[in-house]
Design a protein around this motif. Structure first.
Motif: not given
Length: 127
Positions: A19-23
């Motif tokens: 799971r990739l996250s991008c803030a």
């Protein structure tokens, strides 16, 4: 200044999940689309998934990842996610998060239409 910071990459075996996250931060007006792109060595950057940041949150996917990847967003946290299931060795690449100020739905997966980019996170899938 708009900043995008990715996290969540790594190494997995084929069939696994990441799971990739991008803030996203620093914008005055919310970008119209957020997207995930990838680039493998010697290959062009390609669109993987994108999402309209408005209320409909309409997602768009490359054919190669349909049914395996899911893009989502948490507007309250200005964060975009990419859930990747049933990963394949051909998914191995550097994955980039990006944001576009103005882009049409037809261009949602066109990397040249995106204005802001993260530094990338590596995803490696072994067979």
């Amino acid at each position: 200044q708009v900043q995008l910071v990715e996290s969540g990459g790594g190494s997995v075996q084929a069939g696994g999940s990441l799971r990739l996250s991008c803030a996203v931060s620093g914008y005055t007006y919310r970008p119209t689309y957020s997207g995930w792109f990838r680039q493998a060595p010697g290959k062009e950057r390609e669109g993987v998934a994108a999402i309209y940041t408005g209320l409909s949150s309409t997602p768009y996917y490359a054919d190669s990842v349909k049914g395996r990847f899911t893009i989502s967003q948490d507007p309250a946290r200005n964060t975009v996610f990419l859930q990747m299931n049933n990963l394949k060795p051909e998914d191995t690449a550097m994955y980039y998060c990006a944001a576009a100020r103005v882009v049409t739905s037809r261009e949602a997966l066109t990397h040249t239409r995106y204005n802001y980019w993260g530094q990338g996170t590596q995803v490696t899938v072994s067979s």
